[in-house]
Design an enzyme around this catalytic site. Structure first.
Site, PDB file in Angstrom:
ATOM      1  N   SER A 147       0.861  -1.187   0.000  1.00  0.00           N
ATOM      2  CA  SER A 147       0.000   0.000   0.000  1.00  0.00           C
ATOM      3  C   SER A 147       0.889   1.225   0.000  1.00  0.00           C
ATOM      4  CB  SER A 147      -0.884   0.012   1.252  1.00  0.00           C
ATOM      5  OG  SER A 147      -1.392   1.304   1.525  1.00  0.00           O
ATOM      6  N   TYR A 160      -1.865  -0.561  10.419  1.00  0.00           N
ATOM      7  CA  TYR A 160      -1.963  -0.885   8.993  1.00  0.00           C
ATOM      8  C   TYR A 160      -0.703  -0.456   8.248  1.00  0.00           C
ATOM      9  CZ  TYR A 160      -3.578  -0.643   4.139  1.00  0.00           C
ATOM     10  OH  TYR A 160      -3.691  -0.792   2.780  1.00  0.00           O
ATOM     11  N   LYS A 164       2.231  -2.721   6.255  1.00  0.00           N
ATOM     12  CA  LYS A 164       2.540  -2.562   4.832  1.00  0.00           C
ATOM     13  C   LYS A 164       4.019  -2.238   4.617  1.00  0.00           C
ATOM     14  CE  LYS A 164      -1.530  -3.543   3.358  1.00  0.00           C
ATOM     15  NZ  LYS A 164      -1.752  -4.763   2.552  1.00  0.00           N
TER      16      LYS A 164
END
Length: 275
Positions: A147, A160, A164
């Site tokens: 991401s 998150y 990533k």
């Protein structure tokens, strides 16, 4: 489903998080290119329905429900794939949680552990499960899904973004560890991909599109072609790479809304977007 272009004919692929969105788009495109595909998802019914949809379009697919962050479920996924297709040539680690938002000061370890398990441990377990098989077969391909959060930051998404960033580091390290066995490891880096555009109100969709240099938000299908490339022989000399698929979002210093040299200053060319 149209006639395959033979990019992946005869290959066997596992795609996690494939009941919908990016995972489904990649699995569907792989099948159109001639691959046999095992679609995995924690949504058991969704995995089955997605596989059925591909079969109804002329592809060869099976759905396997399970949690890619749980070792027993991963073992079952791989064994089911081997029982049906006898080998694994391609793994797409797409399973992940992109919806759990929480400010760091409101966080707890359960939140952290859940996101790490879903977004990062899943990549480890699935890759560990297939790497030995690929090595014994003379090679294979692993595609991780990262991401823009790996190199830039989202508010309310500390866990998150951390996962990533780790995925991209793991991609590079795995590429080195597995290259001698003929296994290539790369990552896709999506940006502003609307897996269900209908969920965006028109003003939000317009704002999103204006942020993208190419002028529109992405769709899951925008990731399918790059995934085929990374899985195909055309990428035989590509490993350890992170391929950004975001319409140019990450290369800009400022978004168009606050850019000093705004789009209103661009030359108007007849027939172009700015005619």
């Amino acid at each position: 489903m149209g006639a395959p272009r033979a990019e992946l004919t005869g290959k066997v692929a596992i795609v996690t998080g494939a009941a919908r969105g990016i995972g489904y788009a990649i699995a569907s495109r792989f099948a159109a290119e001639g691959a046999h595909v095992a679609l995995s998802d924690i949504d058991v019914d969704g995995a089955g329905s997605a596989a059925e949809s591909i079969v109804n379009q002329g592809g060869n697919a099976i759905g396997v429900g399970g949690d890619a962050g749980v070792a027993a479920d991963v073992d079952r996924l791989i064994q089911t794939t081997l029982d049906r297709f006898a080998r694994v040539d391609i793994l797409v680690n797409n399973a992940g949680d992109v919806t759990t938002l929480r400010h760091f000061l409101d966080s707890d370890q359960d939140w952290w552990d859940r996101l790490v398990r879903t977004n990062l441990t899943s990549h480890y377990l699935c890759t560990r499960g297939v790497a030995g098989l690929m090595a014994a077969a003379g090679g294979g391909c692993v595609i991780n899904v990262s991401s823009g959060g790996a190199n830039r930051s989202h508010r309310g998404m500390v866990a998150y973004d951390a996962t990533k960033g780790a995925i991209e580091a793991m991609t590079r390290s795995l590429a080195l560890d597995l290259a001698p066995y003929g296994i290539r490891v790369n990552a896709l880096v999506p940006g502003l991909i609307a897996t269900n555009p209908a969920h965006l109100a028109p003003p939000a969709r317009t704002l999103r599109d204006e942020t993208v240099p190419l002028g529109r938000g992405g769709t899951p299908e925008d990731l399918a072609g790059p995934a085929v490339f990374l899985a195909s022989d055309d990428a035989a000399y590509v490993t350890g790479a992170c391929l950004v698929v975001d319409g140019g979002v990450l290369v800009q210093q400022r978004s168009p809304q606050v850019e000093v040299f705004g789009l209103d200053k661009f030359p108007r060319i007849p027939g172009s977007r700015f005619s």
